[in-house]
Design a protein around this motif. Structure first.
Motif, mmCIF file in Angstrom:
data_model
loop_
_atom_site.group_PDB
_atom_site.id
_atom_site.type_symbol
_atom_site.label_atom_id
_atom_site.label_comp_id
_atom_site.label_asym_id
_atom_site.label_seq_id
_atom_site.Cartn_x
_atom_site.Cartn_y
_atom_site.Cartn_z
ATOM 1 N N GLU A 10 0.852 -1.197 0.000
ATOM 2 C CA GLU A 10 0.000 0.000 0.000
ATOM 3 C C GLU A 10 0.887 1.248 0.000
ATOM 4 N N PRO A 70 -2.583 -0.506 5.488
ATOM 5 C CA PRO A 70 -3.474 0.482 4.874
ATOM 6 C C PRO A 70 -3.989 1.475 5.909
ATOM 7 N N THR A 109 -3.209 3.901 -2.723
ATOM 8 C CA THR A 109 -3.412 2.795 -3.646
ATOM 9 C C THR A 109 -2.541 1.599 -3.289
ATOM 10 N N PRO A 110 -3.087 0.402 -3.447
ATOM 11 C CA PRO A 110 -2.219 -0.775 -3.398
ATOM 12 C C PRO A 110 -1.618 -0.952 -4.793
#
Length: 105
Positions: free
Chosen positions: A47, A97, A67-68
């Motif tokens: 992430e 995250p 964003t991953p």
């Protein structure tokens, strides 16, 4: 080469070949008169966030994207950058995250 030395060299090579090296985080920026096009590179499955500021050194960074990475690279266009004469960016790899709230959810 002695048998012991050959064994040590072989063991070191096997250990080195089995090592996993993390992909360094990298942010490439292209701005040719329009919106800034960013290309985030890093470890797939991790992430990342991208932050921006118009005043580096102020300590005030605005969250732009979380964003991953599904691949080792992720493109993104900063549409808001068209309205700014200059903008600085940074990419941060996260351990986990972030918890984000959606005010309009």
């Amino acid at each position: 080469m002695s048998l012991l030395l050959r064994f040590i060299v072989t063991a070191v090579l096997i250990l080195a070949a089995g090592s996993v090296f993390a992909q360094p985080t990298r942010l490439d920026i292209k701005r040719n008169g329009g919106a800034a096009r960013l290309l985030l590179s890093g470890e797939a499955g991790q992430e990342y966030t991208i932050e921006g500021t118009s005043v580096p050194g102020s300590g005030s960074w605005e969250f732009l994207l979380g964003t991953p990475l599904t691949n080792v690279t992720q493109p993104w266009i900063d549409a808001q950058s068209v309205l700014m004469p200059q903008r600085f960016y940074r990419a941060i790899k996260l351990d986990a995250p972030p918890a984000r709230s959606a005010p309009n959810f």
